[in-house]
Design a protein around this motif. Structure first.
Motif, PDB file in Angstrom:
ATOM      1  N   GLY A  58      20.187 -75.087 -26.793  1.00 28.66           N
ATOM      2  CA  GLY A  58      20.058 -75.094 -28.252  1.00 28.66           C
ATOM      3  C   GLY A  58      21.060 -74.135 -28.862  1.00 28.66           C
ATOM      4  N   PRO A  59      20.600 -73.269 -29.763  1.00 26.26           N
ATOM      5  CA  PRO A  59      21.531 -72.331 -30.415  1.00 26.26           C
ATOM      6  C   PRO A  59      21.879 -71.112 -29.554  1.00 26.26           C
ATOM      7  N   TYR A  60      21.323 -71.026 -28.363  1.00 24.92           N
ATOM      8  CA  TYR A  60      21.503 -69.833 -27.535  1.00 24.92           C
ATOM      9  C   TYR A  60      22.533 -70.064 -26.438  1.00 24.92           C
ATOM     10  N   VAL A  66      11.509 -54.592 -27.198  1.00 26.32           N
ATOM     11  CA  VAL A  66      10.731 -55.724 -27.711  1.00 26.32           C
ATOM     12  C   VAL A  66       9.238 -55.433 -27.840  1.00 26.32           C
ATOM     13  N   GLY A  67       8.791 -54.217 -27.508  1.00 28.44           N
ATOM     14  CA  GLY A  67       7.391 -53.854 -27.647  1.00 28.44           C
ATOM     15  C   GLY A  67       6.484 -54.385 -26.559  1.00 28.44           C
ATOM     16  N   LEU A  96      10.829 -67.772 -20.466  1.00 30.51           N
ATOM     17  CA  LEU A  96      11.486 -66.497 -20.174  1.00 30.51           C
ATOM     18  C   LEU A  96      11.795 -65.757 -21.462  1.00 30.51           C
ATOM     19  N   LEU A  97      11.434 -64.490 -21.512  1.00 28.49           N
ATOM     20  CA  LEU A  97      11.686 -63.625 -22.657  1.00 28.49           C
ATOM     21  C   LEU A  97      13.135 -63.139 -22.633  1.00 28.49           C
ATOM     22  N   VAL A 143      14.244 -61.836 -30.724  1.00 29.67           N
ATOM     23  CA  VAL A 143      13.556 -62.023 -29.448  1.00 29.67           C
ATOM     24  C   VAL A 143      13.147 -63.491 -29.413  1.00 29.67           C
ATOM     25  N   PHE A 144      13.416 -64.166 -28.308  1.00 30.23           N
ATOM     26  CA  PHE A 144      13.103 -65.585 -28.188  1.00 30.23           C
ATOM     27  C   PHE A 144      12.803 -65.896 -26.732  1.00 30.23           C
TER      28      PHE A 144
END
Length: 187
Positions: A166-168, A85-86, A43-44, A132-133
């Motif tokens: 994680g870090p999110y 995010v393009g 998922l973006l 963006v991840f």
């Protein structure tokens, strides 16, 4: 996901965990894009820019309010994803929408589900997006990954959903909307 959209669901709200009745306010329409990569379902997501006036540094789905030139919430979500995010709207295979989510900031946010087709290299919009991840589909689609936390906000204790990875720190309206999808995908 297509089967999940056939499961009956009701709108959600930032108020539902706090025994609060949403204020009678005219809700502004908005759309966010829950875009999953076709190759592995990632998922973006974005980390909002730390200098923004509203929700700085928060994890979010690309999207925003419906502008006068947008046909609807789907058009707003696609436009905002391209700006933030393009992501070319032509690369998104639309699946459908989830029920709107009412936020404490008086938005009715419609989550738009889509599949990203082909190669996509994100280009974060400076000033709007710090990062963006992606998060794994298995994390997003598993209701057991979501739980309730609380903190003091404007003098009162407020509860909200979280699904850290994680870090999110996925939380609040974004976590609640994705939890609604995860629940609907359960057998």
């Amino acid at each position: 996901m297509r089967a999940a959209l056939r499961v009956a669901a009701v709108p959600s709200s930032d108020f539902e965990l706090n025994d609060l009745t949403p204020p009678e306010a005219r809700l502004r329409p908005a759309g966010v894009l829950a875009a999953f990569h076709e190759d592995d379902g990632r998922l973006l997501l974005t980390k909002r820019a730390s200098g923004l006036r509203h929700h700085p540094g928060q994890i979010a789905l690309p999207g925003g309010k419906v502008d006068p030139g947008d046909a609807d919430e789907v058009a707003a979500a696609l436009r905002e994803a391209q700006e933030e995010v393009g992501l070319d709207p032509a690369q998104v295979d639309l699946i459908g929408t989830l029920p709107p989510h009412q936020t404490v900031t008086a938005f009715a946010v419609t989550p738009v589900l889509g599949i990203i087709r082909g190669r996509f290299v994100p280009r974060p919009e400076p000033g709007e997006v710090d990062e963006v991840f992606t998060l794994p589909f298995a994390h997003i689609a598993d209701p057991s990954r979501y739980h309730v936390e609380k903190r003091r906000w404007r003098g009162d204790w407020r509860s909200y959903y979280v699904a850290p990875h994680g870090p999110y720190y996925l939380w609040g309206a974004t976590a609640r909307m994705l939890l609604g999808l995860a629940r609907r995908m359960q057998p």
